[in-house]
Design a protein around this motif. Structure first.
Motif, PDB file in Angstrom:
ATOM      1  N   ASP A   1       0.843  -1.187   0.000  1.00 15.51           N
ATOM      2  CA  ASP A   1       0.000   0.000   0.000  1.00 15.51           C
ATOM      3  C   ASP A   1       0.879   1.238   0.000  1.00 15.51           C
ATOM      4  O   ASP A   1       2.097   1.141   0.078  1.00 15.51           O
ATOM      5  CB  ASP A   1      -0.972   0.007   1.189  1.00 15.51           C
ATOM      6  N   PHE A   2       0.223   2.387  -0.104  1.00 19.08           N
ATOM      7  CA  PHE A   2       0.935   3.660  -0.077  1.00 19.08           C
ATOM      8  C   PHE A   2       0.266   4.563   0.948  1.00 19.08           C
ATOM      9  O   PHE A   2      -0.959   4.651   1.015  1.00 19.08           O
ATOM     10  CB  PHE A   2       0.891   4.352  -1.442  1.00 19.08           C
ATOM     11  N   ALA A   3       1.070   5.264   1.729  1.00 18.49           N
ATOM     12  CA  ALA A   3       0.574   6.261   2.675  1.00 18.49           C
ATOM     13  C   ALA A   3       1.627   7.361   2.791  1.00 18.49           C
ATOM     14  O   ALA A   3       2.828   7.085   2.728  1.00 18.49           O
ATOM     15  CB  ALA A   3       0.316   5.640   4.045  1.00 18.49           C
ATOM     16  N   PRO A   4       1.191   8.609   2.955  1.00 20.30           N
ATOM     17  CA  PRO A   4       2.174   9.666   3.160  1.00 20.30           C
ATOM     18  C   PRO A   4       2.907   9.460   4.480  1.00 20.30           C
ATOM     19  O   PRO A   4       2.337   8.927   5.436  1.00 20.30           O
ATOM     20  CB  PRO A   4       1.334  10.946   3.180  1.00 20.30           C
ATOM     21  N   ASN A   5       4.155   9.872   4.523  1.00 20.45           N
ATOM     22  CA  ASN A   5       4.956   9.718   5.731  1.00 20.45           C
ATOM     23  C   ASN A   5       4.731  10.944   6.630  1.00 20.45           C
ATOM     24  O   ASN A   5       5.446  11.929   6.545  1.00 20.45           O
ATOM     25  CB  ASN A   5       6.435   9.561   5.382  1.00 20.45           C
TER      26      ASN A   5
ATOM     27  N   PRO B   1       4.600  16.021   7.748  1.00 23.92           N
ATOM     28  CA  PRO B   1       3.160  16.078   8.038  1.00 23.92           C
ATOM     29  C   PRO B   1       2.390  17.035   7.133  1.00 23.92           C
ATOM     30  O   PRO B   1       1.224  16.785   6.816  1.00 23.92           O
ATOM     31  CB  PRO B   1       3.094  16.521   9.495  1.00 23.92           C
ATOM     32  N   ALA B   2       3.015  18.109   6.667  1.00 29.73           N
ATOM     33  CA  ALA B   2       2.303  19.062   5.806  1.00 29.73           C
ATOM     34  C   ALA B   2       1.905  18.420   4.481  1.00 29.73           C
ATOM     35  O   ALA B   2       0.819  18.693   3.948  1.00 29.73           O
ATOM     36  CB  ALA B   2       3.167  20.289   5.561  1.00 29.73           C
ATOM     37  N   PHE B   3       2.763  17.554   3.953  1.00 30.23           N
ATOM     38  CA  PHE B   3       2.428  16.865   2.709  1.00 30.23           C
ATOM     39  C   PHE B   3       1.238  15.935   2.927  1.00 30.23           C
ATOM     40  O   PHE B   3       0.312  15.908   2.117  1.00 30.23           O
ATOM     41  CB  PHE B   3       3.627  16.077   2.175  1.00 30.23           C
ATOM     42  N   GLY B   4       1.245  15.170   4.011  1.00 27.45           N
ATOM     43  CA  GLY B   4       0.125  14.282   4.313  1.00 27.45           C
ATOM     44  C   GLY B   4      -1.167  15.058   4.472  1.00 27.45           C
ATOM     45  O   GLY B   4      -2.224  14.648   3.963  1.00 27.45           O
ATOM     46  N   GLN B   5      -1.096  16.183   5.135  1.00 33.56           N
ATOM     47  CA  GLN B   5      -2.284  17.012   5.333  1.00 33.56           C
ATOM     48  C   GLN B   5      -2.793  17.542   3.990  1.00 33.56           C
ATOM     49  O   GLN B   5      -4.002  17.499   3.710  1.00 33.56           O
ATOM     50  CB  GLN B   5      -1.962  18.173   6.265  1.00 33.56           C
TER      51      GLN B   5
ATOM     52  N   LYS C   1     -10.278  14.853  -0.040  1.00 28.43           N
ATOM     53  CA  LYS C   1     -11.597  15.308   0.415  1.00 28.43           C
ATOM     54  C   LYS C   1     -12.232  16.261  -0.594  1.00 28.43           C
ATOM     55  O   LYS C   1     -13.450  16.312  -0.714  1.00 28.43           O
ATOM     56  CB  LYS C   1     -11.484  15.981   1.783  1.00 28.43           C
ATOM     57  N   ALA C   2     -11.408  16.998  -1.325  1.00 27.63           N
ATOM     58  CA  ALA C   2     -11.916  17.946  -2.313  1.00 27.63           C
ATOM     59  C   ALA C   2     -12.310  17.272  -3.626  1.00 27.63           C
ATOM     60  O   ALA C   2     -12.879  17.913  -4.500  1.00 27.63           O
ATOM     61  CB  ALA C   2     -10.872  19.030  -2.584  1.00 27.63           C
ATOM     62  N   GLY C   3     -11.979  15.992  -3.751  1.00 28.85           N
ATOM     63  CA  GLY C   3     -12.356  15.264  -4.962  1.00 28.85           C
ATOM     64  C   GLY C   3     -11.217  14.910  -5.892  1.00 28.85           C
ATOM     65  O   GLY C   3     -11.436  14.362  -6.971  1.00 28.85           O
ATOM     66  N   VAL C   4      -9.999  15.202  -5.502  1.00 29.14           N
ATOM     67  CA  VAL C   4      -8.830  14.812  -6.299  1.00 29.14           C
ATOM     68  C   VAL C   4      -8.624  13.306  -6.110  1.00 29.14           C
ATOM     69  O   VAL C   4      -8.617  12.815  -4.985  1.00 29.14           O
ATOM     70  CB  VAL C   4      -7.569  15.580  -5.863  1.00 29.14           C
ATOM     71  N   GLN C   5      -8.484  12.586  -7.203  1.00 27.30           N
ATOM     72  CA  GLN C   5      -8.195  11.156  -7.099  1.00 27.30           C
ATOM     73  C   GLN C   5      -6.750  10.984  -6.638  1.00 27.30           C
ATOM     74  O   GLN C   5      -5.857  11.678  -7.136  1.00 27.30           O
ATOM     75  CB  GLN C   5      -8.360  10.466  -8.449  1.00 27.30           C
ATOM     76  N   VAL C   6      -6.539  10.067  -5.722  1.00 20.86           N
ATOM     77  CA  VAL C   6      -5.187   9.750  -5.265  1.00 20.86           C
ATOM     78  C   VAL C   6      -4.980   8.264  -5.552  1.00 20.86           C
ATOM     79  O   VAL C   6      -5.688   7.423  -4.999  1.00 20.86           O
ATOM     80  CB  VAL C   6      -4.998  10.050  -3.764  1.00 20.86           C
ATOM     81  N   ARG C   7      -4.035   7.972  -6.426  1.00 28.37           N
ATOM     82  CA  ARG C   7      -3.797   6.588  -6.842  1.00 28.37           C
ATOM     83  C   ARG C   7      -2.316   6.265  -6.698  1.00 28.37           C
ATOM     84  O   ARG C   7      -1.461   7.145  -6.806  1.00 28.37           O
ATOM     85  CB  ARG C   7      -4.240   6.391  -8.283  1.00 28.37           C
ATOM     86  N   ALA C   8      -2.039   5.003  -6.456  1.00 30.59           N
ATOM     87  CA  ALA C   8      -0.652   4.561  -6.321  1.00 30.59           C
ATOM     88  C   ALA C   8      -0.474   3.219  -7.020  1.00 30.59           C
ATOM     89  O   ALA C   8      -1.375   2.373  -7.006  1.00 30.59           O
ATOM     90  CB  ALA C   8      -0.272   4.438  -4.845  1.00 30.59           C
TER      91      ALA C   8
ATOM     92  N   GLU D   1      -1.955  -1.610  -9.330  1.00 28.84           N
ATOM     93  CA  GLU D   1      -2.396  -0.577  -8.395  1.00 28.84           C
ATOM     94  C   GLU D   1      -2.406  -1.118  -6.979  1.00 28.84           C
ATOM     95  O   GLU D   1      -2.724  -2.289  -6.754  1.00 28.84           O
ATOM     96  CB  GLU D   1      -3.783  -0.077  -8.782  1.00 28.84           C
ATOM     97  N   ILE D   2      -2.040  -0.273  -6.050  1.00 25.68           N
ATOM     98  CA  ILE D   2      -2.061  -0.641  -4.629  1.00 25.68           C
ATOM     99  C   ILE D   2      -2.951   0.350  -3.875  1.00 25.68           C
ATOM    100  O   ILE D   2      -3.141   1.479  -4.326  1.00 25.68           O
ATOM    101  CB  ILE D   2      -0.637  -0.670  -4.027  1.00 25.68           C
ATOM    102  N   PRO D   3      -3.509  -0.046  -2.740  1.00 22.00           N
ATOM    103  CA  PRO D   3      -4.368   0.844  -1.983  1.00 22.00           C
ATOM    104  C   PRO D   3      -3.608   2.069  -1.449  1.00 22.00           C
ATOM    105  O   PRO D   3      -2.437   1.984  -1.115  1.00 22.00           O
ATOM    106  CB  PRO D   3      -4.844  -0.021  -0.811  1.00 22.00           C
ATOM    107  N   VAL D   4      -4.320   3.183  -1.397  1.00 24.80           N
ATOM    108  CA  VAL D   4      -3.799   4.406  -0.798  1.00 24.80           C
ATOM    109  C   VAL D   4      -4.451   4.564   0.562  1.00 24.80           C
ATOM    110  O   VAL D   4      -5.676   4.527   0.665  1.00 24.80           O
ATOM    111  CB  VAL D   4      -4.108   5.632  -1.682  1.00 24.80           C
ATOM    112  N   ILE D   5      -3.643   4.714   1.591  1.00 21.72           N
ATOM    113  CA  ILE D   5      -4.148   4.855   2.952  1.00 21.72           C
ATOM    114  C   ILE D   5      -3.929   6.300   3.389  1.00 21.72           C
ATOM    115  O   ILE D   5      -2.802   6.756   3.512  1.00 21.72           O
ATOM    116  CB  ILE D   5      -3.429   3.886   3.912  1.00 21.72           C
TER     117      ILE D   5
END
Length: 82
Positions: A35-39, A44-48, A55-62, A77-81
């Motif tokens: 899976d993929f998750a921001p570090n 933290p600012a990048f994750g935020q 939440k605004a509707g941008v697709q996030v795919r990995a 494709e792998i899940p985005v957490i």
């Protein structure tokens, strides 16, 4: 570079707000990634910013990929957490 990544994500939020579709696409250069998750610990600012974009509707795919000395090939494709 970090500030530029956050601005790039904000640009995608603005695009969605204007009626466009937008995607943030990550390629994980490890064939065994689950899976993929921001570090959030190191940036933290990048994750935020990424969570706000989702939440605004941008697709996030990995996607993970296989890397050899000769090539790099998208494996799946792998899940985005978030």
């Amino acid at each position: 570079a970090r500030r530029q990544r956050q601005m790039c994500i904000r640009d995608r939020i603005q695009a969605v707000e204007q009626g466009y579709r937008a995607t943030v696409f990550f390629v994980v250069q490890m064939g065994d990634a689950l899976d993929f998750a921001p570090n959030d610990e190191t940036h933290p600012a990048f994750g935020q910013a990424l969570r706000q974009a989702a939440k605004a509707g941008v697709q996030v795919r990995a996607f993970c990929c296989r890397v050899t000395p000769e090539e790099m090939e998208i494996d799946g494709e792998i899940p985005v957490i978030l």
